[in-house]
Scaffold this motif. Structure first.
Motif, PDB file in Angstrom:
ATOM      1  N   ASP A 202     -34.048 -98.062  18.630  1.00  0.00           N
ATOM      2  CA  ASP A 202     -32.800 -97.411  18.257  1.00  0.00           C
ATOM      3  C   ASP A 202     -32.605 -97.648  16.761  1.00  0.00           C
ATOM      4  O   ASP A 202     -32.512 -98.788  16.313  1.00  0.00           O
ATOM      5  N   PHE A 203     -32.565 -96.570  15.995  1.00  0.00           N
ATOM      6  CA  PHE A 203     -32.601 -96.694  14.538  1.00  0.00           C
ATOM      7  C   PHE A 203     -31.473 -97.573  14.001  1.00  0.00           C
ATOM      8  O   PHE A 203     -31.708 -98.482  13.189  1.00  0.00           O
ATOM      9  N   GLN A 218     -28.008 -95.695   5.129  1.00  0.00           N
ATOM     10  CA  GLN A 218     -28.048 -94.289   4.722  1.00  0.00           C
ATOM     11  C   GLN A 218     -29.321 -93.977   3.944  1.00  0.00           C
ATOM     12  O   GLN A 218     -29.950 -92.930   4.150  1.00  0.00           O
ATOM     13  N   ASN A 219     -29.706 -94.868   3.042  1.00  0.00           N
ATOM     14  CA  ASN A 219     -30.930 -94.668   2.265  1.00  0.00           C
ATOM     15  C   ASN A 219     -32.159 -94.662   3.168  1.00  0.00           C
ATOM     16  O   ASN A 219     -33.077 -93.854   2.996  1.00  0.00           O
ATOM     17  N   LEU A 220     -32.180 -95.568   4.132  1.00  0.00           N
ATOM     18  CA  LEU A 220     -33.304 -95.644   5.053  1.00  0.00           C
ATOM     19  C   LEU A 220     -33.349 -94.408   5.945  1.00  0.00           C
ATOM     20  O   LEU A 220     -34.424 -93.857   6.217  1.00  0.00           O
ATOM     21  N   ASN A 221     -32.194 -93.939   6.385  1.00  0.00           N
ATOM     22  CA  ASN A 221     -32.117 -92.720   7.190  1.00  0.00           C
ATOM     23  C   ASN A 221     -32.673 -91.530   6.409  1.00  0.00           C
ATOM     24  O   ASN A 221     -33.458 -90.734   6.937  1.00  0.00           O
ATOM     25  N   PHE A 235     -44.611 -91.171  14.397  1.00  0.00           N
ATOM     26  CA  PHE A 235     -43.593 -92.130  14.822  1.00  0.00           C
ATOM     27  C   PHE A 235     -42.593 -91.532  15.819  1.00  0.00           C
ATOM     28  O   PHE A 235     -41.630 -92.196  16.199  1.00  0.00           O
ATOM     29  N   GLN A 236     -42.854 -90.299  16.227  1.00  0.00           N
ATOM     30  CA  GLN A 236     -41.998 -89.633  17.222  1.00  0.00           C
ATOM     31  C   GLN A 236     -40.513 -89.777  16.836  1.00  0.00           C
ATOM     32  O   GLN A 236     -39.675 -90.178  17.656  1.00  0.00           O
ATOM     33  N   ILE A 237     -40.213 -89.477  15.587  1.00  0.00           N
ATOM     34  CA  ILE A 237     -38.857 -89.644  15.067  1.00  0.00           C
ATOM     35  C   ILE A 237     -37.932 -88.619  15.721  1.00  0.00           C
ATOM     36  O   ILE A 237     -38.146 -87.414  15.618  1.00  0.00           O
ATOM     37  N   GLU A 238     -36.908 -89.109  16.405  1.00  0.00           N
ATOM     38  CA  GLU A 238     -35.916 -88.257  17.058  1.00  0.00           C
ATOM     39  C   GLU A 238     -34.649 -88.234  16.206  1.00  0.00           C
ATOM     40  O   GLU A 238     -34.146 -89.291  15.805  1.00  0.00           O
ATOM     41  N   THR A 239     -34.147 -87.028  15.926  1.00  0.00           N
ATOM     42  CA  THR A 239     -32.974 -86.889  15.060  1.00  0.00           C
ATOM     43  C   THR A 239     -31.920 -86.028  15.735  1.00  0.00           C
ATOM     44  O   THR A 239     -32.195 -85.258  16.662  1.00  0.00           O
ATOM     45  N   PHE A 240     -30.691 -86.171  15.234  1.00  0.00           N
ATOM     46  CA  PHE A 240     -29.589 -85.323  15.681  1.00  0.00           C
ATOM     47  C   PHE A 240     -28.585 -85.208  14.548  1.00  0.00           C
ATOM     48  O   PHE A 240     -28.122 -86.223  14.012  1.00  0.00           O
ATOM     49  N   ALA A 241     -28.273 -83.952  14.159  1.00  0.00           N
ATOM     50  CA  ALA A 241     -27.271 -83.678  13.124  1.00  0.00           C
ATOM     51  C   ALA A 241     -27.558 -84.451  11.837  1.00  0.00           C
ATOM     52  O   ALA A 241     -26.655 -85.027  11.222  1.00  0.00           O
ATOM     53  N   GLY A 242     -28.830 -84.475  11.442  1.00  0.00           N
ATOM     54  CA  GLY A 242     -29.193 -85.109  10.178  1.00  0.00           C
ATOM     55  C   GLY A 242     -29.291 -86.620  10.232  1.00  0.00           C
ATOM     56  O   GLY A 242     -29.427 -87.268   9.186  1.00  0.00           O
ATOM     57  N   GLU A 243     -29.245 -87.199  11.427  1.00  0.00           N
ATOM     58  CA  GLU A 243     -29.319 -88.653  11.579  1.00  0.00           C
ATOM     59  C   GLU A 243     -30.512 -89.023  12.459  1.00  0.00           C
ATOM     60  O   GLU A 243     -30.779 -88.369  13.475  1.00  0.00           O
ATOM     61  N   VAL A 244     -31.215 -90.059  12.049  1.00  0.00           N
ATOM     62  CA  VAL A 244     -32.307 -90.572  12.874  1.00  0.00           C
ATOM     63  C   VAL A 244     -31.693 -91.340  14.054  1.00  0.00           C
ATOM     64  O   VAL A 244     -30.834 -92.196  13.875  1.00  0.00           O
TER      65      VAL A 244
END
Length: 262
Positions: A202-203, A218-221, A235-244
């Motif tokens: 969980d990011f 925020q910088n890491l996101n 890394f199978q990065i899952e995002t929603f509305a501009g957020e990891v």
């Protein structure tokens, strides 16, 4: 381990100790279960858990062995681990010792088993630590090391290294499987088996556990969001509305032993 960096590690993990104790990601998992299967602990075994963090590995093994020494460089982390294990109230065979993984304060041949989980990427000199692991193990002693596996693709590996350093300034580096194999051989340790386990993070929990504040998160996101497509895929990065929301990396388990004879 350079003294200035050592102090930096103590400060980092002293501030974030509670988060590591409370982290569900460290409390169990397929990697720990596989470590038990491979090490085959017995009531005669004495275990050293190097860089014990919140104490989860020590607690996992404690009911299966005669004794456990949970060691860590950071005294504040050790105290949190001791509180955690005491509150569990199920074991009374765990001792705690402040110790540098690269200069362990134990006589040669003190332990029959050794574990080191999700920690070597913080060690400036992993080969030196492995020589210490060899020294404190009895002949024929077994060990399991678990840490993040560095991707083979150079671009993805560079991204991972940069991401980890943004999150935690005490991250030194992760290693590829071939690098681990070579380092174990140079330390006169016999590598028997390896396993790879995917681990989804969980990011926000992952970032906060390292002590990042809002701007750092925020910088890491942004860094992850702007990563190349192949990084997102790996890394199978899952995002929603501009957020990891989550990402998945790989943990490498190495099962090895000290030779029976020279």
């Amino acid at each position: 381990m350079p003294s200035e960096f050592k102090d930096k590690v103590r400060e980092q993990f002293g501030r974030t100790a509670a988060g590591y104790v409370q982290s569900k990601g460290f409390a169990g998992g397929a990697d720990l279960e596989e470590a038990v299967r491979l090490l085959k602990p017995t009531p005669e075994d004495s275990l050293l858990d190097v860089a014990c963090g919140g104490g989860h590995t020590a607690l996992f093994f404690a009911p299966l062995v005669r004794s456990v020494v949970a060691s860590d460089l950071t005294m504040a982390m050790l105290k949190k681990a001791q509180e955690f294990i005491s509150e569990e109230g199920r074991v009374d065979n765990v001792m705690f010792r402040e110790a540098d993984a690269e200069d362990l304060p134990f006589p040669a041949g003190s332990f029959t088993m050794l574990t080191c989980r999700i920690a070597p990427h913080h060690f400036p000199d992993v080969p030196r630590a492995l020589r210490e692991f060899h020294r404190v193990l009895r002949r024929g002693g077994r060990l399991v090391i678990i840490d993040t596996l560095l991707p083979d693709d150079p671009e993805i590996a560079e991204f991972y290294q940069a991401m980890e350093k943004m999150r935690d300034p005490t991250h030194v580096r992760a290693y590829r499987r071939e690098e681990w194999t070579e380092m174990l051989q140079e330390a006169d340790l016999i590598l028997h088996e390896t396993r790879v386990f995917p681990k989804t993070h969980d990011f926000h929990d992952w970032a906060k556990r390292a002590g990042l504040k809002r701007e750092g998160i925020q910088n890491l996101n942004r860094f992850l969001m702007e990563a190349p497509e192949k990084v997102h895929d790996f890394f199978q990065i899952e995002t929603f509305a501009g957020e990891v929301e989550t990402y998945t990396d790989q943990k490498l388990l190495l099962y090895a032993s000290r030779p029976e004879k020279k």
